[in-house]
Design a protein around this motif. Structure first.
Motif, mmCIF file in Angstrom:
data_model
loop_
_atom_site.group_PDB
_atom_site.id
_atom_site.type_symbol
_atom_site.label_atom_id
_atom_site.label_comp_id
_atom_site.label_asym_id
_atom_site.label_seq_id
_atom_site.Cartn_x
_atom_site.Cartn_y
_atom_site.Cartn_z
ATOM 1 N N GLY A 105 -44.074 16.053 -89.020
ATOM 2 C CA GLY A 105 -43.953 15.700 -87.602
ATOM 3 C C GLY A 105 -45.276 15.567 -86.881
ATOM 4 N N GLY A 106 -46.273 16.364 -87.266
ATOM 5 C CA GLY A 106 -47.572 16.291 -86.605
ATOM 6 C C GLY A 106 -48.265 14.949 -86.783
ATOM 7 N N PRO A 107 -48.499 14.505 -88.027
ATOM 8 C CA PRO A 107 -49.131 13.190 -88.224
ATOM 9 C C PRO A 107 -48.318 12.033 -87.643
ATOM 10 C CG PRO A 107 -49.256 14.491 -90.233
ATOM 11 C CD PRO A 107 -48.369 15.236 -89.303
ATOM 12 N N LEU A 108 -46.989 12.099 -87.759
ATOM 13 C CA LEU A 108 -46.166 11.031 -87.206
ATOM 14 C C LEU A 108 -46.268 10.975 -85.683
ATOM 15 C CD1 LEU A 108 -42.890 11.170 -89.357
ATOM 16 C CD2 LEU A 108 -44.767 9.526 -89.498
ATOM 17 N N GLY A 109 -46.293 12.141 -85.038
ATOM 18 C CA GLY A 109 -46.417 12.169 -83.593
ATOM 19 C C GLY A 109 -47.750 11.628 -83.119
ATOM 20 N N MET A 110 -48.833 12.004 -83.799
ATOM 21 C CA MET A 110 -50.145 11.490 -83.428
ATOM 22 C C MET A 110 -50.254 9.994 -83.726
ATOM 23 S SD MET A 110 -52.747 14.541 -84.631
ATOM 24 C CE MET A 110 -54.142 13.603 -83.979
ATOM 25 N N LEU A 111 -49.688 9.558 -84.855
ATOM 26 C CA LEU A 111 -49.762 8.141 -85.219
ATOM 27 C C LEU A 111 -49.001 7.273 -84.220
ATOM 28 C CD1 LEU A 111 -50.639 5.993 -87.268
ATOM 29 C CD2 LEU A 111 -48.517 6.453 -88.523
ATOM 30 N N PRO A 164 -38.432 16.836 -85.731
ATOM 31 C CA PRO A 164 -38.384 16.097 -84.454
ATOM 32 C C PRO A 164 -39.022 16.834 -83.286
ATOM 33 C CG PRO A 164 -36.276 15.970 -85.586
ATOM 34 C CD PRO A 164 -37.097 16.979 -86.321
ATOM 35 N N LEU A 165 -38.858 18.157 -83.237
ATOM 36 C CA LEU A 165 -39.443 18.918 -82.137
ATOM 37 C C LEU A 165 -40.966 18.923 -82.211
ATOM 38 C CD1 LEU A 165 -38.848 20.627 -79.661
ATOM 39 C CD2 LEU A 165 -38.709 22.635 -81.141
ATOM 40 N N VAL A 166 -41.500 19.094 -83.428
ATOM 41 C CA VAL A 166 -42.951 19.055 -83.597
ATOM 42 C C VAL A 166 -43.482 17.659 -83.274
ATOM 43 C CG1 VAL A 166 -44.822 19.276 -85.277
ATOM 44 C CG2 VAL A 166 -42.944 20.917 -85.289
ATOM 45 N N TYR A 167 -42.746 16.635 -83.665
ATOM 46 C CA TYR A 167 -43.142 15.255 -83.352
ATOM 47 C C TYR A 167 -43.268 15.065 -81.849
ATOM 48 C CZ TYR A 167 -42.675 10.237 -82.573
ATOM 49 O OH TYR A 167 -42.863 8.955 -82.123
ATOM 50 N N ARG A 168 -42.305 15.544 -81.103
ATOM 51 C CA ARG A 168 -42.335 15.360 -79.654
ATOM 52 C C ARG A 168 -43.535 16.064 -79.022
ATOM 53 N NH1 ARG A 168 -37.642 17.720 -75.821
ATOM 54 N NH2 ARG A 168 -38.760 19.639 -76.382
ATOM 55 N N VAL A 169 -43.812 17.295 -79.474
ATOM 56 C CA VAL A 169 -44.925 18.056 -78.912
ATOM 57 C C VAL A 169 -46.256 17.395 -79.235
ATOM 58 C CG1 VAL A 169 -46.155 20.254 -79.027
ATOM 59 C CG2 VAL A 169 -43.666 20.237 -78.916
ATOM 60 N N MET A 170 -46.465 17.000 -80.488
ATOM 61 C CA MET A 170 -47.732 16.391 -80.882
ATOM 62 C C MET A 170 -47.900 15.005 -80.274
ATOM 63 S SD MET A 170 -49.134 18.776 -82.500
ATOM 64 C CE MET A 170 -50.566 17.917 -83.129
ATOM 65 N N ARG A 171 -46.815 14.285 -80.096
ATOM 66 C CA ARG A 171 -46.894 12.966 -79.465
ATOM 67 C C ARG A 171 -47.307 13.110 -78.000
ATOM 68 N NH1 ARG A 171 -43.539 9.849 -76.286
ATOM 69 N NH2 ARG A 171 -43.835 7.578 -76.490
ATOM 70 N N SER A 211 -50.980 26.553 -80.761
ATOM 71 C CA SER A 211 -50.164 27.368 -79.867
ATOM 72 C C SER A 211 -48.684 27.185 -80.166
ATOM 73 C CB SER A 211 -50.458 26.998 -78.409
ATOM 74 O OG SER A 211 -49.605 27.707 -77.530
ATOM 75 N N PHE A 212 -48.261 25.931 -80.324
ATOM 76 C CA PHE A 212 -46.849 25.673 -80.629
ATOM 77 C C PHE A 212 -46.495 26.172 -82.024
ATOM 78 C CE2 PHE A 212 -43.288 22.973 -81.979
ATOM 79 C CZ PHE A 212 -42.407 23.243 -80.950
ATOM 80 N N LEU A 213 -47.450 26.185 -82.937
ATOM 81 C CA LEU A 213 -47.200 26.709 -84.276
ATOM 82 C C LEU A 213 -46.802 28.175 -84.224
ATOM 83 C CD1 LEU A 213 -47.317 26.488 -87.397
ATOM 84 C CD2 LEU A 213 -49.750 27.035 -87.231
ATOM 85 N N LEU A 214 -47.499 28.949 -83.402
ATOM 86 C CA LEU A 214 -47.159 30.373 -83.268
ATOM 87 C C LEU A 214 -45.775 30.551 -82.669
ATOM 88 C CD1 LEU A 214 -50.577 31.824 -82.036
ATOM 89 C CD2 LEU A 214 -49.670 31.749 -84.356
ATOM 90 N N PHE A 215 -45.473 29.758 -81.624
ATOM 91 C CA PHE A 215 -44.136 29.815 -81.052
ATOM 92 C C PHE A 215 -43.076 29.431 -82.089
ATOM 93 C CE2 PHE A 215 -46.393 28.993 -76.912
ATOM 94 C CZ PHE A 215 -46.121 30.244 -76.368
ATOM 95 N N GLY A 216 -43.390 28.411 -82.890
ATOM 96 C CA GLY A 216 -42.438 27.948 -83.890
ATOM 97 C C GLY A 216 -42.179 28.988 -84.969
ATOM 98 N N ILE A 217 -43.226 29.660 -85.432
ATOM 99 C CA ILE A 217 -43.054 30.709 -86.444
ATOM 100 C C ILE A 217 -42.176 31.823 -85.905
ATOM 101 C CG2 ILE A 217 -44.250 32.472 -87.781
ATOM 102 C CD1 ILE A 217 -46.603 30.575 -88.045
ATOM 103 N N ALA A 218 -42.414 32.223 -84.655
ATOM 104 C CA ALA A 218 -41.589 33.267 -84.035
ATOM 105 C C ALA A 218 -40.132 32.834 -83.952
ATOM 106 C CB ALA A 218 -42.134 33.599 -82.650
ATOM 107 N N THR A 219 -39.903 31.578 -83.570
ATOM 108 C CA THR A 219 -38.531 31.079 -83.461
ATOM 109 C C THR A 219 -37.843 31.029 -84.812
ATOM 110 O OG1 THR A 219 -39.192 29.732 -81.549
ATOM 111 C CG2 THR A 219 -37.126 29.164 -82.638
ATOM 112 N N VAL A 220 -38.555 30.586 -85.836
ATOM 113 C CA VAL A 220 -37.957 30.483 -87.167
ATOM 114 C C VAL A 220 -37.648 31.868 -87.730
ATOM 115 C CG1 VAL A 220 -38.381 29.765 -89.544
ATOM 116 C CG2 VAL A 220 -39.006 28.262 -87.658
#
Length: 295
Positions: A105-111, A164-171, A211-220
């Protein structure tokens, strides 16, 4: 003249105050130390003097003692050892799933945000359509039928559902940075796309992503606890996790009500770890936040 001087001094004071970053604070360092301790225990659990988490040699329902710092469960397994080994499963699910999500999601969002045009429209349409469906329902449904369940299957399902969530944040972060003057200047000077992405965009988007990575790890990790509560995580007789330990405690506490450490210790450990991750992520986001006043 006096008014202009006063306004200039006021503006300078506002800019100086904005440029001064708020100190990280002792509580943030305590959270970082707590996270580092848990990660270290998870990494070096096989080399630490811990009891076998699946050993049934101890007395069932034994209270806190010198040999069992947190007591034993209803099967005689050491709670302290199971908590230490359980961190490998809980952290493995959190880090592994977010690694898949950010790796795709990260590379796709930036691309998509950098290229814009038809590519951005197609990617955004697919990702936002997937975000419209509740991912937790899909995760529960897939893991219910995809048996036998294993750690790799859980990581894969949660990781793919988080793309999809990571894509939205990175985009969104890339769109914000991509409209800055230094990006426009780099394009005007004829810089290649690879240089702009890796030298200009990525360093400025990385704090938001981290920052979102830390939030994501906590959520998972919390999600793994929910799945374990539903019996959809790693079986507790194969490998302990904080989630399935809480679920075991819920099932056995009615038979052994005096064995309160069985549910207290994993619950407190899980809550403290998630709290530390969320606070560290929020502090990281605010520390690297760039507002118009700071420019």
């Amino acid at each position: 003249m006096i008014n202009n001087t006063t306004e200039d001094k006021t503006l300078e004071s506002v800019i100086e105050a904005a440029e001064k970053k708020k100190p990280i604070g002792i509580f943030t360092w305590l959270c970082v130390a707590w996270l580092a301790l848990n990660v270290a225990v998870a990494l070096f659990a096989p080399f630490l003097p811990l009891q076998d988490p699946n050993s049934l040699e101890s007395v069932p329902g034994l209270g806190i003692s010198f040999h069992h710092l947190m007591g034993t469960d209803d099967l005689g397994r050491d709670i302290f050892g199971r908590l230490a080994w359980g961190s490998r499963i809980s952290l493995g699910v959190g880090i592994g799933a977010m690694a898949i999500a950010f790796g795709v999601g990260g590379p796709l969002g930036m691309l998509g945000a950098y290229r814009r045009g038809r590519l951005d429209v197609i990617l955004s349409s697919v990702m936002f359509t997937l975000l419209a469906f509740p991912s937790i329902i899909a995760i529960i449904g897939i893991l219910s039928f995809w048996t036998p369940r294993s750690l790799s299957k859980i990581i894969l399902v949660i990781g793919i559902s988080s793309i999809p969530l990571v894509y939205r944040v990175m985009r969104a972060a890339t769109l914000s940075v991509g409209s800055r003057e230094f990006i426009t200047a780099a394009k005007m000077q004829g810089a290649r796309d690879r240089r702009i992405v890796f030298r200009e965009l990525l360093p400025n988007v990385a704090p938001t992503g981290l920052s979102f990575l830390l939030f994501g790890i906590a959520t998972v990790i919390a999600l793994e606890g929910v799945l374990a509560f539903l019996g959809l995580s790693v079986p507790p007789d194969e490998a302990p996790s904080w989630g399935n330990m809480i679920n075991d405690a819920r099932l056995s506490l009615n038979d052994v009500p005096q064995n309160w450490p069985l549910i207290i210790f994993p619950s407190v450990l899980l809550c403290l770890f998630i709290l530390a991750l969320n606070f560290a992520g929020d502090r990281l986001r605010s520390y690297f936040d760039v507002t118009e006043v700071k420019l």
